[in-house]
Motif scaffolding. Structure first.
Motif, short mmCIF file in Angstrom:
data_model
loop_
_atom_site.label_atom_id
_atom_site.label_comp_id
_atom_site.label_asym_id
_atom_site.label_seq_id
_atom_site.Cartn_x
_atom_site.Cartn_y
_atom_site.Cartn_z
N GLY A 1 21.11 -31.08 81.64
CA GLY A 1 21.56 -29.70 81.50
C GLY A 1 21.59 -28.96 82.82
O GLY A 1 22.52 -28.20 83.11
N HIS A 2 20.58 -29.19 83.67
CA HIS A 2 20.51 -28.53 84.97
C HIS A 2 21.66 -29.01 85.87
O HIS A 2 22.26 -28.21 86.60
CB HIS A 2 19.16 -28.83 85.61
N GLU A 3 21.96 -30.32 85.81
CA GLU A 3 23.05 -30.86 86.63
C GLU A 3 24.41 -30.32 86.17
O GLU A 3 25.32 -30.14 86.98
CB GLU A 3 23.07 -32.38 86.54
N ALA A 4 24.53 -30.05 84.86
CA ALA A 4 25.83 -29.67 84.31
C ALA A 4 26.20 -28.21 84.54
O ALA A 4 27.35 -27.84 84.37
CB ALA A 4 25.86 -29.98 82.81
N THR A 5 25.22 -27.39 84.87
CA THR A 5 25.52 -25.96 85.05
C THR A 5 25.29 -25.54 86.49
O THR A 5 24.38 -26.02 87.15
CB THR A 5 24.64 -25.11 84.11
N ALA A 6 26.12 -24.62 86.91
CA ALA A 6 25.95 -24.09 88.27
C ALA A 6 25.17 -22.79 88.25
O ALA A 6 24.96 -22.17 89.28
CB ALA A 6 27.33 -23.86 88.90
N ASP A 7 24.74 -22.37 87.05
CA ASP A 7 24.04 -21.09 86.90
C ASP A 7 22.56 -21.27 87.23
O ASP A 7 21.85 -22.02 86.57
CB ASP A 7 24.21 -20.59 85.46
N GLN A 8 22.11 -20.56 88.26
CA GLN A 8 20.72 -20.66 88.69
C GLN A 8 19.74 -20.12 87.64
O GLN A 8 18.54 -20.38 87.70
CB GLN A 8 20.52 -19.90 90.01
N ARG A 9 20.26 -19.39 86.67
CA ARG A 9 19.38 -18.79 85.65
C ARG A 9 19.11 -19.75 84.50
O ARG A 9 18.34 -19.42 83.59
CB ARG A 9 20.04 -17.53 85.09
N TRP A 10 19.74 -20.94 84.53
CA TRP A 10 19.71 -21.80 83.34
C TRP A 10 18.29 -22.21 82.95
O TRP A 10 17.90 -22.09 81.77
CB TRP A 10 20.57 -23.05 83.59
N VAL A 11 17.50 -22.70 83.89
CA VAL A 11 16.15 -23.17 83.54
C VAL A 11 15.31 -22.01 83.01
O VAL A 11 14.55 -22.18 82.04
CB VAL A 11 15.47 -23.82 84.76
N GLY A 12 15.44 -20.85 83.62
CA GLY A 12 14.71 -19.69 83.12
C GLY A 12 15.12 -19.32 81.71
O GLY A 12 14.28 -18.91 80.89
N ALA A 13 16.41 -19.49 81.40
CA ALA A 13 16.89 -19.20 80.05
C ALA A 13 16.33 -20.20 79.04
O ALA A 13 16.04 -19.85 77.89
CB ALA A 13 18.43 -19.23 80.02
N VAL A 14 16.17 -21.46 79.46
CA VAL A 14 15.56 -22.46 78.58
C VAL A 14 14.11 -22.07 78.28
O VAL A 14 13.66 -22.11 77.12
CB VAL A 14 15.61 -23.86 79.23
N GLU A 15 13.38 -21.67 79.31
CA GLU A 15 11.99 -21.25 79.11
C GLU A 15 11.93 -20.06 78.16
O GLU A 15 11.09 -20.02 77.24
CB GLU A 15 11.35 -20.89 80.45
N ASN A 16 12.82 -19.11 78.35
CA ASN A 16 12.85 -17.93 77.48
C ASN A 16 13.15 -18.31 76.04
O ASN A 16 12.53 -17.80 75.10
CB ASN A 16 13.91 -16.95 78.00
N ALA A 17 14.11 -19.22 75.85
CA ALA A 17 14.47 -19.63 74.49
C ALA A 17 13.31 -20.32 73.79
O ALA A 17 13.01 -20.04 72.62
CB ALA A 17 15.69 -20.57 74.53
N LEU A 18 12.63 -21.21 74.50
CA LEU A 18 11.51 -21.94 73.91
C LEU A 18 10.35 -21.01 73.58
O LEU A 18 9.68 -21.16 72.55
CB LEU A 18 11.04 -23.05 74.85
#
Length: 850
Positions: free
Chosen positions: A170-187
């Motif tokens: 998922g991290h490789e597929a997105t260029a959005d730097q916020r992605w990992v933080g969004a995963v943490e927020n969702a979980l």
């Protein structure tokens, strides 16, 4: 008793510990459940990043009973129900913490660790917020404490590795730097759980039974029906009789549920989940309350759409021949991914805004999109979303076919062009692509492209996929390949790169006759085939690399005509990474601790060559698991280097810490190596090699048994008395034998362990007489009681490992490790003792299940 809806973060925070009682079953979630949860998390992440308000996703309930409270200690809660969800989420957070750490986010990693996983100021077992059963405890704590053994071969390790891979992909597929933080927020904050806590004295097991009762709940379509007819006090009975009941009877419960969901999707509600049908339809219909005319029209429209949906699932109902053929082909392909777009196109046909021929051409582009992606092994993530978006996104000022082609040609929709298709046909292991029916379908369509004057009736023919160059070849085949091997490449390595490619595969009804015979014998059999592609193969003088590549090119030419490509023949952008490298990274993450693989195995898996694999890892040695890739001899490559400034241990020290053994000359132990087929299995690919689900018909068993004994006598004569005695013992215990259709005549020790209502066919061993190996089929046992319990598989492994000559690594509890047939020469009685234990374990479980 108290119940409240709560986020996961609020559930676990504080000095508390969730204890799974020792008598509960071990952690059992597999790839399917993990994938479903991750897709839900992905949707929440997408909504968050797009600025939409993300409604919490309901995950289920947990039932907790208060445990002992010690002064100054943690508050203990017994997990009466919900341990699978709790364990899964804790493992997801463990993987997230390690992902953050690997990307230099040490503060964020530390936050996750202290906030979710541990009670920071407590030691010993009190340190862990979750304490699984004793059977799972070591595997779980290895993940939480980042021990080298984290991510082992059991279900806990597999779940940790799944989330590590999903986060990496998922991290490789997105260029959005916020992605990992969004995963943490969702979980943490967007997964909703109902916490049910009992007071002292409550009968928590009665609560558990009431939550998990065996009653059949109302479906989403049942709820919708009840709601709609509640709004029809005057006309309800007539509308139900004339419209709803005929629709319900013609579709059946499952298809009616699908229709109600598809009705929302084609209206533009493409983000609606099937679990949310009732809520979304209720929201749409609520403004019509009190208007029975409008509600009647809605039900009539749904019934009309139901008749169109029947033409999709039963294409023989379609009157237009081209459109019926297109629908039949998509049904033969399998799955439901095409349903939204197909239903939208039938809406257009019946409305008179497009023609049946135009809709048929549009569905050909859908078929091409699916086929090309499978051949090129394009990741399937997002394909359902793409097809659900299509009805809303299609351009309306073009023909339907042109609009569909342009939509699927979008940059981020990854429809492979001709150049990519040719490269994949030449190099990708097609035999591991998609599902078996889809592979057979592609070969069937290629055969039909020859337009024979007397076509084969595929519906009646019993055909299977055949490797012309065998999977388990005799020495004569290796002698042939030796002439074409490149410098530094062994015949075995060349074989592995060619054997599963499309150019080496065909369809035949004579699989067992073809076996691993020399090509001259195969020619004689193929020459009498009714299939044109087999006659073409039979016309070759030999069958090696040159012939396989030439046939691949011919098939690629046919494929480009059968399945037209995207608009403009879209090519990957120059800066776009080759998809094989993503697959390489996924494979290394999926490897259990205590295993290793080779550059050649990785090359075989991704359709490359050991040299570029070595070059890629040499320049990307920070890739997770890069140290687990060794030379063909099992040695650490002299060229391997950690990135400059890394404080990581030397590769051998890391591997030994994970449990890999080395001999005095520096070679890793061969039993701990993962082959390309095993890596493919760990990635969820449908690897059929030697599978017992494809046995010979019973009427061929006698001849097959004789072939098996002859092959055994020729290749492993010293093991014949002991092995045959063990097989006699197996039959005396109530088992039976089956023989496989693949190359050499394999033998499976089968046991019918089912009840009258629940079949449960299982087999501990698959025996290969030519290669001289006995596979212990944990891969299949893990789906069959009682061996779906990791501890039972581990006990089987432990008992076998006490026999001299057997060394099965624990890291392969999900796979098919093997031991030599020659073990039967001196230890047949010991193997029989293990088989006796196996039969008794099954019998005890059967008695328990009644």
């Amino acid at each position: 008793m108290r119940a409240q809806e709560i986020t996961f973060l609020k559930l676990v925070q504080g000095d508390k510990q969730f204890q799974v009682p020792l008598y509960q079953r071990t952690y059992s979630w597999g790839r399917e459940q993990l994938q479903r949860l991750w897709e839900d998390v992905g949707e929440l992440v997408d909504q968050h990043l797009s600025g939409d308000t993300a409604a919490p996703h309901f995950l289920g309930s947990v039932v907790l009973a208060p445990g002992q409270i010690q002064a100054g200690g943690v508050q203990r809660w017994l997990v009466v129900d919900g341990q699978q969800r709790l364990t899964t989420l804790m493992l997801a957070f463990t993987a997230l913490r390690d992902h953050l750490k690997d990307h230099g986010e040490t503060r964020a990693a530390d936050r996750v660790h202290r906030q979710i996983l541990v009670n920071e100021f407590h030691e010993g077992l009190d340190h862990y917020r979750l304490l699984p059963t004793q059977a799972d405890r070591d595997a779980y704590t290895a993940c939480v404490t980042s021990r080298p053994q984290a991510g082992g071969g059991d279900n806990v390790g597999a779940a940790y590795r799944f989330f590590r891979g999903a986060l990496t992909e998922g991290h490789e597929a997105t260029a959005d730097q916020r992605w990992v933080g969004a995963v943490e927020n969702a979980l943490k904050d967007l997964l909703s759980i109902v916490e049910i806590t009992a007071e002292s004295g409550d009968n928590v097991y009665r609560i558990f039974e009431s939550i998990n009762n065996t009653g059949v709940g109302l479906s989403q379509s049942d709820l919708l029906r009840n709601y709609v007819f509640m709004l029809l006090p005057r006309r309800g009975e007539r509308i139900y009789r004339e419209l709803w009941l005929p629709m319900q009877q013609s579709l059946g419960p499952k298809n009616l549920e699908l229709l109600v969901w598809l009705d929302l999707v084609v209206r533009g509600h493409h983000k609606t989940k099937q679990s949310e049908i009732y809520r979304e339809q209720q929201k749409r219909l609520q403004p019509l309350a009190g208007d029975e005319d409008a509600l009647q029209r809605e039900i009539a429209q749904l019934a009309e759409r139901g008749q169109r949906f029947l033409r999709i699932v039963e294409p023989q109902r379609e009157t237009s021949l081209p459109l019926r053929t297109a629908l039949e082909r998509l049904m033969a392909w399998g799955g439901q991914v095409h349903y939204p777009l197909a239903l939208h196109l039938l809406d257009l046909v019946d409305a008179g805004t497009t023609t049946p021929d135009d809709a048929a051409e549009a569905l050909l582009f859908v078929e091409s999109y699916l086929v090309r992606r499978l051949i090129c092994q394009t990741p399937t993530a997002g394909i359902n979303r793409i097809m659900m978006e299509a009805p809303k996104e299609l351009e309306t000022d073009r023909t339907a076919a042109e609009a569909v082609r342009r939509f699927l040609s979008g940059k981020r929709r990854r429809w492979p062009g001709d150049e990519e298709l040719l490269a994949a046909i030449r190099s990708k292991p097609f035999y591991w692509s998609g599902r078996p029916p889809q592979r057979s379908y592609i070969l069937r369509r290629l055969e039909e492209s020859y337009r024979p004057t007397e076509p084969v009736d595929f519906a009646k023919a019993s055909l299977s996929v055949e490797h012309v160059l065998p999977q388990r070849p005799a020495q004569a085949w290796f002698d042939l390949l030796a002439d074409e091997a490149e410098e530094g490449q062994s015949p075995q390595e060349l074989h592995d790169l060619l054997v599963h490619t499309l150019g080496n595969l065909t369809l035949t009804g004579d699989n067992s006759k073809l076996s691993n015979h020399p090509f001259q014998r195969k020619q004689q059999i193929l020459d009498s085939s009714a299939l044109r592609m087999n006659l073409e193969i039979a016309s070759s003088e030999r069958w090696g690399k040159a012939e396989i590549m030439a046939r691949a090119d011919r098939l690629a030419e046919r494929a480009t005509i059968l399945w037209p490509g995207p608009v403009g023949g879209v090519k990957p952008a120059a800066a776009e990474e080759w998809a094989g490298w993503a697959q390489l990274r996924a494979a290394l993450v999926a490897m259990p601790s205590g295993t290793w693989t080779t550059y050649g195995d990785i090359a075989e898996l991704i359709g490359s060559h050991p040299v570029p694999v070595g070059s890629y890892l040499g320049s990307n040695s920070s890739v997770i698991g890069a140290h687990r890739v060794l030379t063909a001899e099992g040695k650490i490559s002299a060229a391997f280097r950690w990135p400059e400034g890394s404080d990581r241990q030397p590769p051998r020290d890391l591997l030994e810490g994970e449990g890999v053994r080395f001999d005095p000359s520096g070679r890793a132990h061969r039993t701990q190596r993962l082959t390309a087929a095993e890596l493919a299995t760990l990635l969820g690919k449908d690897v059929l090699e030697g599978a017992a689900e494809d046995p010979l018909p019973d009427n061929e068993n006698t001849a097959a048994a004789e072939r098996f004994r002859n092959q055994l006598q020729e290749h492993c004569p010293e093991a014949v008395p002991g092995l045959l005695a063990a097989l006699d013992f197996w039959r005396a215990q109530g088992g039976h034998l089956r023989y496989g259709q693949h190359e050499e005549t394999s033998c499976f020790t089968m046991l019918d362990a089912g009840t009258t209502h629940t079949p449960n066919l299982m087999w501990p061993f698959a025996i290969y007489p030519i290669s001289g190996t006995v596979e212990v089929v944990f891969q299949y046992l893990k789906h069959r009681a009682p061996f779906d319990d990791t501890e039972q598989r581990r006990e089987l492994l432990s008992r076998l490992n006490k026999i001299d000559g057997i060394e099965l690594p624990e890291a392969k509890l999900e796979l098919r490790p093997s031991f030599p047939v020659r073990v039967f020469a001196g230890h047949s009685d010991a193997v029989c003792d293990v088989l006796d234990w196996f039969v008794h374990a099954v019998a005890l479980d059967l008695a328990r299940r009644g």
